[in-house]
Enzyme design. Structure first.
Site, mmCIF file in Angstrom:
data_model
loop_
_atom_site.group_PDB
_atom_site.id
_atom_site.type_symbol
_atom_site.label_atom_id
_atom_site.label_comp_id
_atom_site.label_asym_id
_atom_site.label_seq_id
_atom_site.Cartn_x
_atom_site.Cartn_y
_atom_site.Cartn_z
ATOM 1 N N LYS A 112 16.667 54.300 87.240
ATOM 2 C CA LYS A 112 15.941 54.768 88.422
ATOM 3 C C LYS A 112 16.242 56.250 88.616
ATOM 4 O O LYS A 112 17.389 56.645 88.816
ATOM 5 C CB LYS A 112 16.346 53.984 89.667
ATOM 6 C CG LYS A 112 15.587 54.445 90.913
ATOM 7 C CD LYS A 112 16.228 53.939 92.184
ATOM 8 C CE LYS A 112 15.600 54.653 93.381
ATOM 9 N NZ LYS A 112 16.388 54.455 94.612
ATOM 10 N N GLY A 173 17.469 55.438 104.366
ATOM 11 C CA GLY A 173 18.434 55.080 105.399
ATOM 12 C C GLY A 173 17.926 55.167 106.820
ATOM 13 O O GLY A 173 18.680 54.910 107.762
ATOM 14 N N ALA A 199 13.002 52.942 99.939
ATOM 15 C CA ALA A 199 13.516 53.746 101.059
ATOM 16 C C ALA A 199 12.746 53.511 102.346
ATOM 17 O O ALA A 199 11.519 53.451 102.352
ATOM 18 C CB ALA A 199 13.513 55.233 100.738
ATOM 19 N N GLY A 200 13.492 53.373 103.432
ATOM 20 C CA GLY A 200 12.918 53.318 104.765
ATOM 21 C C GLY A 200 12.757 51.939 105.364
ATOM 22 O O GLY A 200 12.483 51.811 106.557
ATOM 23 N N ASN A 221 18.635 48.994 100.337
ATOM 24 C CA ASN A 221 20.088 48.925 100.373
ATOM 25 C C ASN A 221 20.578 48.913 101.817
ATOM 26 O O ASN A 221 21.118 47.924 102.310
ATOM 27 C CB ASN A 221 20.693 50.077 99.589
ATOM 28 C CG ASN A 221 22.206 50.010 99.451
ATOM 29 O OD1 ASN A 221 22.823 50.845 98.819
ATOM 30 N ND2 ASN A 221 22.856 49.005 100.026
ATOM 31 N N THR A 222 20.343 50.008 102.541
ATOM 32 C CA THR A 222 20.881 50.149 103.889
ATOM 33 C C THR A 222 20.390 49.045 104.825
ATOM 34 O O THR A 222 21.147 48.573 105.682
ATOM 35 C CB THR A 222 20.512 51.526 104.473
ATOM 36 O OG1 THR A 222 20.885 52.539 103.546
ATOM 37 C CG2 THR A 222 21.226 51.778 105.789
#
Length: 273
Positions: A112, A173, A199-200, A221-222
């Site tokens: 990635k 994040g 993301a997001g 992830n977050t």
């Protein structure tokens, strides 16, 4: 425990296929921000993810001998390890990082790529991303690429040979969800390789919406690691991705400002004349 990955395409009813390899799960999960390796493994098991992404600059996968290694918790015979270039701000840094990952993972080619524009927003630096992608593809890497939700640059990356396009839904994040579904749909409609939101995502409904729009998968992830109960949230994300995919395959009803034929019509009532 998750099963060994890279299953035959014919054995799966609706596989996610990336670089010729088939996966049952359309949820990809990061390995950072958990309190310890035990929680990392428990959350990833709950998510059902088969592809797990690893920040080479932050996580030990063998570059620090004698220290605990993530690969002891997430063995490559059970998961597809997806090295990423988190923390890289130039094409040169990103390329060097992924060359190191290839050595550490015995010539592993699926990676990635993310090249960041600044440390505050973590928005992708697209000129440097395009530069790095071109080099990596020429060197035989199979590049999944984090990018802006720009249909033109997404097409450029695909034409260059990237195996998956990964536009951000919102800032890394931030948990703000999908801020521009229109651009995302344009990217999906034109792409001939998988498109995964990266993301997001903040909660399960964000993941479901991404899949309902036609995304091939979601990486997060977050949203899991920063939840009050990461393991429960991982399970929620698994269900959301599956539900969103089923909804997209089913084909939703058309949206209408109002309907002349409501589901509870006034005509035909018992006793009506």
């Amino acid at each position: 425990m998750n099963q060994i990955v890279n299953q035959p395409i014919a054995s799966l009813a609706d596989p996610l296929v990336i670089a010729g390899r088939a996966y049952a799960s359309r949820l990809l999960v990061g390995t950072g921000k958990y309190k310890d390796f035990g929680e990392t493994r428990a959350a990833i098991d709950a998510s059902g993810a088969e592809i797990v992404t690893v920040a080479i600059r932050r996580m030990n996968i063998g570059q620090e001998p004698g220290q605990p290694s993530l690969l002891e918790v997430l063995p490559p015979d059970q998961f597809t390890i997806l090295p990423n270039t988190a923390g890289c701000f130039t094409a040169d840094d990103a390329v060097r990082t992924l060359r190191l990952a290839r050595e550490l993972l015995d010539d592993h080619r699926l990676v990635k790529l993310e090249v960041l524009g600044d440390a505050k927003t973590l928005f992708p630096n697209m000129p440097e991303t395009l530069k790095a992608a071109e080099i990596l593809v020429k060197e035989g890497f199979e590049v999944m690429v984090y990018c802006a939700d720009d249909p033109i640059q997404a097409r450029m990356l695909e034409d260059m040979g990237c195996v998956a396009i990964m536009p951000l839904a919102s800032l890394i994040g931030s948990g703000m969800g999908i801020l521009n579904p229109w651009n995302l749909q344009l990217i999906i409609e034109q792409a001939k390789v998988p498109v995964l939101v990266d993301a997001g995502v903040g909660t399960a409904s964000d993941a479901a919406i991404a899949m309902e729009l036609g995304c091939d998968g979601v990486l997060m992830n977050t949203a899991i690691a920063a939840a009050q109960d990461p393991i429960r949230m991982a399970g929620a994300m698994k269900k959301a991705v599956e539900a969103g995919r089923d909804a997209w395959l089913a084909g939703r009803m058309p949206k209408k400002f109002y309907s002349a034929v409501p589901s509870s019509p006034t005509g035909g009532l018992i006793g009506a004349k």
